[in-house]
Motif scaffolding. Structure first.
Motif, PDB file in Angstrom:
ATOM      1  N   THR A 164     -33.144  17.085   9.519  1.00 49.25           N
ATOM      2  CA  THR A 164     -34.008  16.674   8.477  1.00 49.25           C
ATOM      3  C   THR A 164     -35.564  16.034   8.697  1.00 49.25           C
ATOM      4  O   THR A 164     -35.891  15.651   9.556  1.00 49.25           O
ATOM      5  CB  THR A 164     -33.383  15.406   7.797  1.00 49.25           C
ATOM      6  OG1 THR A 164     -32.022  15.784   7.645  1.00 49.25           O
ATOM      7  CG2 THR A 164     -34.079  15.023   6.572  1.00 49.25           C
ATOM      8  N   PRO A 196     -20.688  19.449   4.601  1.00 48.06           N
ATOM      9  CA  PRO A 196     -20.898  18.559   3.387  1.00 48.06           C
ATOM     10  C   PRO A 196     -22.347  19.176   2.752  1.00 48.06           C
ATOM     11  O   PRO A 196     -23.269  19.401   3.340  1.00 48.06           O
ATOM     12  CB  PRO A 196     -20.953  17.347   4.012  1.00 48.06           C
ATOM     13  CG  PRO A 196     -21.193  17.397   5.653  1.00 48.06           C
ATOM     14  CD  PRO A 196     -20.921  18.906   6.156  1.00 48.06           C
ATOM     15  N   PRO A 197     -22.144  18.960   1.323  1.00 53.07           N
ATOM     16  CA  PRO A 197     -23.094  19.531   0.532  1.00 53.07           C
ATOM     17  C   PRO A 197     -24.496  18.727   0.732  1.00 53.07           C
ATOM     18  O   PRO A 197     -25.669  19.102   0.647  1.00 53.07           O
ATOM     19  CB  PRO A 197     -22.565  19.162  -0.927  1.00 53.07           C
ATOM     20  CG  PRO A 197     -21.172  19.148  -0.757  1.00 53.07           C
ATOM     21  CD  PRO A 197     -20.976  18.615   0.519  1.00 53.07           C
ATOM     22  N   GLU A 198     -24.371  17.511   1.240  1.00 52.30           N
ATOM     23  CA  GLU A 198     -25.648  16.734   1.613  1.00 52.30           C
ATOM     24  C   GLU A 198     -26.182  17.305   2.657  1.00 52.30           C
ATOM     25  O   GLU A 198     -27.676  17.251   2.882  1.00 52.30           O
ATOM     26  CB  GLU A 198     -25.619  15.196   1.817  1.00 52.30           C
ATOM     27  CG  GLU A 198     -24.534  14.726   2.927  1.00 52.30           C
ATOM     28  CD  GLU A 198     -23.247  14.747   2.358  1.00 52.30           C
ATOM     29  OE1 GLU A 198     -22.809  15.499   1.360  1.00 52.30           O
ATOM     30  OE2 GLU A 198     -22.470  14.134   2.875  1.00 52.30           O
ATOM     31  N   GLN A 199     -25.812  18.021   3.512  1.00 53.21           N
ATOM     32  CA  GLN A 199     -26.351  18.993   4.634  1.00 53.21           C
ATOM     33  C   GLN A 199     -26.765  20.317   4.172  1.00 53.21           C
ATOM     34  O   GLN A 199     -27.528  20.862   5.074  1.00 53.21           O
ATOM     35  CB  GLN A 199     -25.547  19.068   5.625  1.00 53.21           C
ATOM     36  CG  GLN A 199     -25.252  17.663   6.502  1.00 53.21           C
ATOM     37  CD  GLN A 199     -24.497  17.765   7.747  1.00 53.21           C
ATOM     38  OE1 GLN A 199     -23.473  18.655   7.813  1.00 53.21           O
ATOM     39  NE2 GLN A 199     -25.000  17.101   8.770  1.00 53.21           N
ATOM     40  N   TYR A 200     -26.657  20.770   2.852  1.00 53.64           N
ATOM     41  CA  TYR A 200     -26.975  22.059   2.571  1.00 53.64           C
ATOM     42  C   TYR A 200     -28.582  22.154   2.825  1.00 53.64           C
ATOM     43  O   TYR A 200     -28.965  23.422   3.070  1.00 53.64           O
ATOM     44  CB  TYR A 200     -26.847  22.447   1.137  1.00 53.64           C
ATOM     45  CG  TYR A 200     -25.331  22.504   0.877  1.00 53.64           C
ATOM     46  CD1 TYR A 200     -24.553  22.770   1.964  1.00 53.64           C
ATOM     47  CD2 TYR A 200     -24.759  22.678  -0.417  1.00 53.64           C
ATOM     48  CE1 TYR A 200     -23.063  23.068   1.652  1.00 53.64           C
ATOM     49  CE2 TYR A 200     -23.205  23.120  -0.573  1.00 53.64           C
ATOM     50  CZ  TYR A 200     -22.472  22.865   0.308  1.00 53.64           C
ATOM     51  OH  TYR A 200     -21.244  23.287  -0.030  1.00 53.64           O
ATOM     52  N   ARG A 245     -31.570  19.751  -4.844  1.00 61.06           N
ATOM     53  CA  ARG A 245     -30.378  19.467  -4.205  1.00 61.06           C
ATOM     54  C   ARG A 245     -29.399  20.207  -4.849  1.00 61.06           C
ATOM     55  O   ARG A 245     -28.184  20.769  -4.236  1.00 61.06           O
ATOM     56  CB  ARG A 245     -30.138  18.046  -3.970  1.00 61.06           C
ATOM     57  CG  ARG A 245     -29.172  17.630  -2.968  1.00 61.06           C
ATOM     58  CD  ARG A 245     -29.325  16.167  -2.466  1.00 61.06           C
ATOM     59  NE  ARG A 245     -30.534  16.071  -1.477  1.00 61.06           N
ATOM     60  CZ  ARG A 245     -30.000  15.969  -0.161  1.00 61.06           C
ATOM     61  NH1 ARG A 245     -28.960  16.029   0.288  1.00 61.06           N
ATOM     62  NH2 ARG A 245     -31.169  15.773   0.685  1.00 61.06           N
ATOM     63  N   GLN A 246     -29.535  19.794  -6.213  1.00 59.00           N
ATOM     64  CA  GLN A 246     -28.150  20.536  -7.164  1.00 59.00           C
ATOM     65  C   GLN A 246     -28.327  22.059  -7.166  1.00 59.00           C
ATOM     66  O   GLN A 246     -27.214  22.525  -7.497  1.00 59.00           O
ATOM     67  CB  GLN A 246     -28.666  19.889  -8.596  1.00 59.00           C
ATOM     68  CG  GLN A 246     -28.398  18.541  -8.751  1.00 59.00           C
ATOM     69  CD  GLN A 246     -28.797  17.672  -9.950  1.00 59.00           C
ATOM     70  OE1 GLN A 246     -29.646  18.271 -10.550  1.00 59.00           O
ATOM     71  NE2 GLN A 246     -28.047  16.882 -10.561  1.00 59.00           N
ATOM     72  N   SER A 282     -26.245  23.186  -3.907  1.00 63.90           N
ATOM     73  CA  SER A 282     -24.781  22.736  -4.205  1.00 63.90           C
ATOM     74  C   SER A 282     -24.396  23.607  -5.039  1.00 63.90           C
ATOM     75  O   SER A 282     -23.369  24.503  -5.044  1.00 63.90           O
ATOM     76  CB  SER A 282     -24.724  21.409  -4.761  1.00 63.90           C
ATOM     77  OG  SER A 282     -25.090  20.357  -3.760  1.00 63.90           O
TER      78      SER A 282
END
Lengths: 84, 260
Positions: free
Chosen positions: B259, B141-145, A4-5, A8
Motif C-alpha cells: 500500500t 480480499p476486496p480491500e486488497q484489490y 474502491r467500489q 470491487s
C-alpha cells in the motif's frame, strides 16, 4: 462510486462470470496435421521440406507441411496425415 | 553467438557484401567463376531473408504490392544483417526502416502497420504462459484489490497509432470479406495484440482502455492505474475493460503490491 467500489464491482463481475481463458492448455492438445495446409498458411513443416517454416508453404496440401489442429481432428480431414 | 573461423567468416562477408573472398577457401570450380559462385550463395541468402520478411509482413506486402515489396526488402536486407541463427528474430527493424524509406513516404501509416505486424509475429512465437487464475483471484480480499499488480501475458502487445491500423490489418486478412472503405483520417487506433488457443488476435481498444492497459503494463497497481485513467477519461469502464481483456488472454498472473 469511489475507486474502491469500482474495483470491487469490476473484479466481482469477473469472478461471477467465472471467465476462464485457457490458452496454454491448448498447445498441449494440438496435433500436427500434414497435407492439408493452404499455400502460405502452414504452421510449420517436416525436416524434409524445402522451406523454413511457418507461412512458407509454396503449394496447397503439400505432404511436408502441417497445420496444428485440435487432437483427434486430423483423421477426420480428407488428405490429412499425422506423419509427413 | 558462435564465432566462425576466419575462412568461414571471410566467405560470409563475401556473401553479404558481394566481394570476392580473400581467404584460403578453395573456390576453384570448372563451371563457375568465383564471382558467379558467390552470387549464387548471395541470391540464396537474400531469397531466404526475403521469404522470411514476406512471412512476417504479409499486410505490408499487400499494401505496396509484390514488386515494390521486393525492392523494399532488398534494401532492408542490405542494411540489416540477420543476427541470430533463428530467422524468427529477423525483421524487427522494419517499422523504422519503412519510416525512413524514401519511396514509401506517401504511405504515412505504413510504419505503424509494420509495427503491428511485428507485434503479431512476436505474439505468435512468444513463450507459453498460464492464463489469469480466476480461482486464485477469488481468494483475494476486496480491500486488497487496489494493490493488485496484473502481469501481462508475454504474447500481449499494445500498438498505438494516429491511423486506423487495426481496420487496415483486418481488411488484409484472408477472412476479410466485403467492401472496405477505410478513412485514413478516421482517427487514432489502439491495436491490442494477444494470443489465445495458439491464434494471434488483433483487437481495437478505446483510448481509455489503452491508457489503462499501458499503465498496468508499466507495473502500476490496479487502484492507482484505475484512478489516474478515470481522471483523464471519466467514461472509463473498468468492468467492461477487465472482462474484455481477460477474454483476450491479456493477463497471465497477479501479485499484491505494498500500500503506497
Amino acid at each position: 462510486m469511489n475507486n474502491r467500489q469500482i474495483l470491487s464491482a469490476a473484479i466481482g463481475s469477473l469472478l461471477a462470470l467465472g471467465v476462464v481463458s485457457n490458452a496454454s492448455a491448448a498447445g498441449k492438445n494440438m496435433e500436427q496435421c500434414y497435407g492439408i495446409a493452404k499455400e502460405g498458411h502452414n504452421d510449420c513443416s517436416s525436416k524434409k521440406s524445402s522451406h523454413s517454416c511457418a507461412g512458407q508453404a509454396t503449394k496447397d496440401r503439400d505432404a511436408e507441411d502441417f497445420v496444428a489442429v485440435p487432437k483427434g481432428t486430423c483423421a477426420k480431414i480428407a488428405g490429412g496425415h499425422l506423419k509427413s | 553467438m558462435i564465432l566462425l573461423n576466419n575462412d568461414l567468416s571471410d566467405l560470409a562477408q563475401a556473401i553479404v557484401h558481394g566481394k570476392a573472398p580473400s581467404s584460403q577457401i578453395d573456390t576453384s570450380n570448372q563451371n563457375y567463376s568465383v564471382a558467379i559462385g558467390i552470387e549464387v550463395y548471395r541470391n540464396n541468402y537474400r531469397g531466404n531473408l526475403h521469404d522470411t520478411l514476406v512471412g512476417v509482413y504479409p499486410v505490408i506486402e499487400q499494401l505496396v504490392g509484390k514488386d515494390f515489396f521486393r525492392l523494399l526488402t532488398r534494401r532492408f536486407i542490405g542494411q540489416n544483417l540477420s543476427r541470430s541463427g533463428n530467422l524468427d528474430h529477423y525483421g524487427a527493424e522494419m517499422a523504422d526502416f519503412v519510416a525512413a524509406f524514401e519511396p514509401a513516404q506517401e504511405l504515412a501509416y505504413l510504419p505503424d502497420v509494420a509495427a503491428l505486424e511485428w507485434a503479431c509475429h512476436c505474439a505468435y512465437f512468444a513463450d507459453d504462459a498460464a492464463s489469469l487464475d480466476i480461482d486464485k483471484l477469488a481468494q483475494i480480499p476486496p480491500e486488497q484489490y487496489p494493490n493488485l499488480i496484473l502481469h501481462i501475458h508475454p504474447a500481449c502487445h499494445l500498438v498505438r497509432s494516429r491511423y486506423p491500423i487495426t481496420a487496415i490489418w483486418h481488411a488484409h486478412q484472408l477472412s476479410a470479406s466485403g467492401d472496405f472503405h477505410i478513412d485514413l483520417d478516421s482517427g487514432s487506433s489502439n491495436a491490442l495484440v494477444s494470443r489465445k488457443n495458439d491464434v494471434v488476435l488483433v483487437d481495437k481498444l478505446t483510448e481509455a482502455d489503452a491508457a489503462w492497459l499501458q499503465s498496468i503494463q508499466a507495473g502500476t497497481q490496479l487502484g492507482e492505474a484505475t484512478a489516474s485513467t478515470l481522471e483523464h477519461y471519466p467514461d472509463f469502464n473498468l468492468q467492461a475493460a477487465l472482462l474484455k481483456l481477460v477474454a483476450q488472454n491479456v493477463f497471465e498472473n497477479f501479485t499484491l503490491g505494498e500500500t503506497p
